[in-house]
Design an enzyme around this catalytic site. Structure first.
Site, PDB file in Angstrom:
ATOM      1  N   SER A   1      26.692  33.102  34.704  1.00 44.84           N
ATOM      2  CA  SER A   1      27.194  32.141  35.669  1.00 44.84           C
ATOM      3  C   SER A   1      27.852  32.863  36.848  1.00 44.84           C
ATOM      4  CB  SER A   1      28.206  31.224  34.993  1.00 44.84           C
ATOM      5  OG  SER A   1      28.867  30.444  35.965  1.00 44.84           O
TER       6      SER A   1
ATOM      7  N   HIS B   1      35.512  21.322  43.134  1.00 44.32           N
ATOM      8  CA  HIS B   1      34.231  21.857  42.655  1.00 44.32           C
ATOM      9  C   HIS B   1      34.039  21.628  41.159  1.00 44.32           C
ATOM     10  CE1 HIS B   1      33.765  24.946  46.152  1.00 44.32           C
ATOM     11  NE2 HIS B   1      34.145  23.761  46.564  1.00 44.32           N
TER      12      HIS B   1
ATOM     13  N   HIS C   1      20.755  35.842  32.465  1.00 45.61           N
ATOM     14  CA  HIS C   1      21.465  35.078  33.500  1.00 45.61           C
ATOM     15  C   HIS C   1      22.936  35.003  33.134  1.00 45.61           C
ATOM     16  CE1 HIS C   1      22.284  32.155  36.604  1.00 45.61           C
ATOM     17  NE2 HIS C   1      22.925  31.422  35.725  1.00 45.61           N
TER      18      HIS C   1
ATOM     19  N   ASP D   1      37.941  26.326  42.526  1.00 53.38           N
ATOM     20  CA  ASP D   1      36.666  26.037  41.850  1.00 53.38           C
ATOM     21  C   ASP D   1      36.890  25.733  40.358  1.00 53.38           C
ATOM     22  OD1 ASP D   1      34.062  26.134  40.826  1.00 53.38           O
ATOM     23  OD2 ASP D   1      33.669  28.211  41.454  1.00 53.38           O
TER      24      ASP D   1
ATOM     25  N   HIS E   1      30.345  31.443  38.370  1.00 53.03           N
ATOM     26  CA  HIS E   1      31.653  30.793  38.506  1.00 53.03           C
ATOM     27  C   HIS E   1      32.658  31.330  37.487  1.00 53.03           C
ATOM     28  CE1 HIS E   1      30.122  27.670  41.241  1.00 53.03           C
ATOM     29  NE2 HIS E   1      29.006  27.773  40.539  1.00 53.03           N
TER      30      HIS E   1
ATOM     31  N   ASP F   1      15.040  12.167  46.984  1.00 55.90           N
ATOM     32  CA  ASP F   1      14.733  13.582  47.186  1.00 55.90           C
ATOM     33  C   ASP F   1      15.990  14.440  47.024  1.00 55.90           C
ATOM     34  OD1 ASP F   1      12.106  12.888  47.682  1.00 55.90           O
ATOM     35  OD2 ASP F   1      12.444  12.667  49.830  1.00 55.90           O
TER      36      ASP F   1
ATOM     37  N   ASP G   1      23.972  23.861  47.623  1.00 51.10           N
ATOM     38  CA  ASP G   1      25.000  22.825  47.464  1.00 51.10           C
ATOM     39  C   ASP G   1      26.160  23.033  48.440  1.00 51.10           C
ATOM     40  OD1 ASP G   1      25.494  25.098  45.991  1.00 51.10           O
ATOM     41  OD2 ASP G   1      26.370  24.069  44.273  1.00 51.10           O
ATOM     42  N   HIS G   2      26.035  24.054  49.292  1.00 55.32           N
ATOM     43  CA  HIS G   2      27.028  24.258  50.351  1.00 55.32           C
ATOM     44  C   HIS G   2      26.392  24.309  51.741  1.00 55.32           C
ATOM     45  CE1 HIS G   2      30.326  25.079  47.484  1.00 55.32           C
ATOM     46  NE2 HIS G   2      29.305  25.336  46.705  1.00 55.32           N
TER      47      HIS G   2
END
Lengths: 548, 548
Positions: A364, A388, A362, A193, A366, A48, A75-76
């Protein structure tokens, strides 16, 4: 470890280094930064999600002083429940991040147990020997922070997930001034990152999405569906703005989307005029040209709303020809195929599908290469620790650091589980600690390991065959026809000949010698027989009962 | 169907339309264009490869007159053996394409059976009512062709896989003149490659790879490994040229790489000076700085050479720190995750890994948007039929056609299995013919269908549990402890409690009533029990023997 050593330990498996969880240690004091989950890769069958392996910290339970969550993405934040079960220490997060953690914790029935503390960018908090200065960073969610952590061993700066967006949705650029101020103070190490380390240039501002949405809204004759992640609060704001500009109404669809939007509105991070937002029932009653629906499923997940719409299995509404569907997202690596299949299926159903290679719907969240270089220039770190990212991203990030002039021996490329130690300002790579992925499957956490995974892998490729026998050894014969069941091996209805031959073989073996190792002998012989006939290697199991 | 109707039928499943196989029919005459395979998607568990479903043609066996193969890549040649088994008709291909088909057919022991005919760009061949003019197209393999097919119903142009490269490796640009000549003659329909319809601009020339290779070769201190597809003959030439410029020796590694290189050299499509090419043994004895190895495995396939090198399981040699590994390729959609994992692992082993986001060591062999528009302008077709792409690509290609001025009703977006018919110059979309994927798994062709696939899917996620019982109904008790075997469900060594509870439950059920439907009753009860305990749903099978 002496008291003067600062240790940084990224936790997790072969995923992105330090992304989901990281420990900062000094003396007998540990800070946990982030508590995220990883999404399973395609060959992690039946899993999962994945949480970081924090066994290392369990042995140091009393040393863990606090948890800091840098921003509100899965993811954090996704493993908060699992981490909190073991370490009930104060959690520090900004208002929105805290709000999204509360949504998550209350769903798990753990909100009452959590010690949540709200901080803001600009705040300073002292936790044991750590003085933490939170600074604002832009990302695809508002209210993200990076960390300046002053320790007795020196100052480290942790970028969080960031980009240098000059025109962010919430109007608050990353805090250049604070970064430069850290630089002037002297930074021992920058943890930065690396997600987009392969991308040249500068990541476009979130602002480029607005005109792209305007184009889409202007051309759409019917209903508009916009898919994105439930935690992309900035995107929600942009969709709400476009909805208002184009005189439509907006409905959020799906539990997490609805709950997160509600929390973000309550806290003022999603600002929407009265009357713009309607519920799904109201939206479905309105003229299609007046409606925008915002939902999840941009990763092609079959059980998500877009996934169900693509295969005609959504309960409340269907895709109609004339609908415009916008995937305001990019596929998470590994999901490309499912995403593309979903797009193809939505096209098949007559929708017009807009995705990021068609229009900039869209961008990013980052930093790209030039931003990464700028961060290094602002912070002027003595040491660079790319985090990261996968190993390949860290390598690229390190190469950029060297280009800028950081000596190679002051850049550490590490994997999850590899500690970095600072002693008297000198960096050393420590000894790898045991650990890896912790798979969550159903209600099991960490009980599925490599051996079960290998079994699933074999079953998924070859299937199995079970033989059930009753032997009468007194008469050296089978008391009944052997029973054969197979799944995932061949199409049984067309395999009569194959299984009849198998039965003959079973009889021959049992009647020749029904004694010792009968089951093993039949298993071996059938495995060989099936391979010769089909070039497949199903798992074969034989169960026999010997009549007394 | 009257005699005057021209039918175009793309064959295959939900993959790229018309890519692997296409039928062109007029009267009782059928041409097959291409005989390729598709690679399985991530959820096509255990499948080796996929061939187009050509059942439709089996009913018209006597009408099939010839097979034309446009170029030597797997997705256009890989199913030749399967097609030839059913239709032993003449095959037409250019010299190199034929050579690569021969390599394939001789491996399958079918070379003697095939009726192979060599054609060249510029040739004309009459096959039944079809006059076929072959014209040269650039692609990432030399000797590719497109087709002008004059039929009694009109002229159709099929682009093959193409790009408009002004500086191709073999010095032969796509035949602009011939395309324009078709245009001046009047083209009823253009069938054109849509692979890169999402990519704006113009695909870079193969020539950009040379300076990128020069950079890599100049900086590499040790051995250079270059990974690519075994059929990328143009890339082999570029690697050989770079090897010569940088005074190294070149070894091809892996059977298909070695065989294809041999065939291409024999036919003069790979021109390499004497002494440049060595075998692997020789290469491994040379100084690393003098060697280039070229091998397969850029898709992260675990069994390929790069795959094995990345996990340390290659027999003949290992990756050493100091090696430079170049992935001269781009991931096939769906393979991104495996490719990235392979890159990370190669980095972990100390190699320097160069891939296309770091340096232009690969370019696409397919036209981008501006080239697609140019093709339409040159050919001036009355109708546009986008092929060789997923539905989303065909939609984009169609949008470009409309932009250029082709009326929307003269553009057909079809799926595999949907015929296009031309009657008196008018286009009509015909009725869908049954068909889909044909999975090849081991020696089975087409025996694995949705039901076996669903079983594999379930087994891969949940595993199974088998229970074996011997019951003594006279005494209403079990004659022995129930035997339980499970795979892919839980880690058995840690699941004692779970299975002991299951055994208790089994006993209780059998001892309460060992009669009717005992197996089904236990299966139902255990399924529920396991779900409650683990939130997983393993397949459960119970086999019982009742003692007489």
């Amino acid at each position: 470890m002496t008291n003067k050593v600062l240790r940084l330990v990224p936790l997790g498996g072969l995923g992105e280094v330090g992304k989901n969880m990281m420990a900062v240690e000094y003396g007998k004091n540990i800070l946990i930064i982030d508590t995220g989950i990883m999404f399973p890769e395609n060959d992690m069958l039946g899993i999962d999600y994945i949480i970081p392996d924090f066994r290392y910290l369990l042995d140091r339970k009393n040393e863990v002083k606090a948890i800091i969550v840098t921003h509100g993405h899965e993811d954090h934040t996704g493993a908060i429940r699992h981490v909190l079960e073991e370490f009930n220490v104060p959690i520090y997060a900004t208002e929105l991040t805290r709000g999204l953690l509360e949504v998550k914790l209350s769903r798990g029935g753990m909100l009452g147990k959590a010690n949540l503390n709200t901080i803001s960018a600009g705040d300073e908090v002292q936790i044991g020997p750590f003085r933490i200065e939170f600074f604002h960073v832009c990302h695809s969610i508002p209210n993200g922070v990076g960390l300046g952590i002053t320790t007795p061993a020196g100052l480290i700066v942790h970028s969080g997930d960031y980009k240098f967006d000059h025109t962010p949705v919430d109007g608050r650029p990353t805090d250049f001034g604070k970064l430069a101020e850290f630089g002037s103070r002297g930074v021992m190490a920058l943890l930065a990152d690396s997600t987009n380390a392969d991308d040249p240039g500068w990541t476009p501002s979130e602002a480029v999405i607005d005109p792209a949405f305007d184009d889409v809204f202007r051309q759409a004759k019917g209903r508009i569906l916009i898919g994105t992640f439930a935690s992309l609060i900035s995107r929600m704001q942009q969709v709400a703005n476009a909805t208002e500009r184009h005189h439509r109404s907006l409905a959020f669809v799906g539990t997490s989307m609805v709950e997160n939007a509600k929390m973000a509105r309550k806290l003022g991070y999603l600002v929407v005029p009265d009357g713009l937002v309607v519920n799904l029932d109201q939206a479905l009653d309105m003229k299609p040209s007046k409606v925008v629906l915002m939902c999840t499923g941009t990763q092609g997940e079959p059980s998500s709303i877009l996934g169900r719409l693509s295969t005609g299995r959504n309960r409340r509404f269907d895709v109609s020809p004339g609908d415009t569907i916008v995937l305001s997202s990019t596929p998470i690596p590994g999901n490309e195929e499912m995403v593309h299949r979903t797009i193809n299926r939505l096209f098949q159903r007559g929708a017009d599908v807009i995705y990021d290679s068609i229009s900039p719907v869209h961008v990013s969240g980052h930093a790209s290469q030039e931003e990464m270089k700028l961060l290094i220039q602002l912070v002027q770190p003595q040491h660079l620790i790319p985090i990261h990212g996968e190993l390949r991203h860290l390598k690229q990030h390190a190469a950029m650091g060297r280009e800028i002039g950081i000596p190679a021996d002051r850049i550490a490329i590490i994997e999850n589980g590899t500690p970095i130690e600072f002693h008297d300002g000198k960096m050393k790579v420590g000894e790898r600690i045991p650990g890896g992925y912790v798979f969550v499957d159903g209600s099991g956490v960490g009980d599925i390991g490599p051996s079960v995974m290998r079994e699933r892998e074999t079953l998924s490729r070859e299937g199995f065959v079970i033989v059930h026998l009753t032997v009468d050894c007194n008469k050296n014969r089978l008391a009944a026809e052997p029973e054969i069941v197979s799944k995932g091996f061949v199409f049984v209805r067309d395999a009569d000949t194959l299984f009849n031959q198998a039965k003959e073989q079973i009889k021959k073996i049992a009647e020749a010698d029904c004694g010792k190792d009968l089951e093993a002998r039949i298993e071996k012989s059938l495995s060989k027989f099936f391979y010769t006939e089909t070039h497949r290697r199903p798992m074969v199991f034989v169960f026999s009962t010997t009549l007394p």
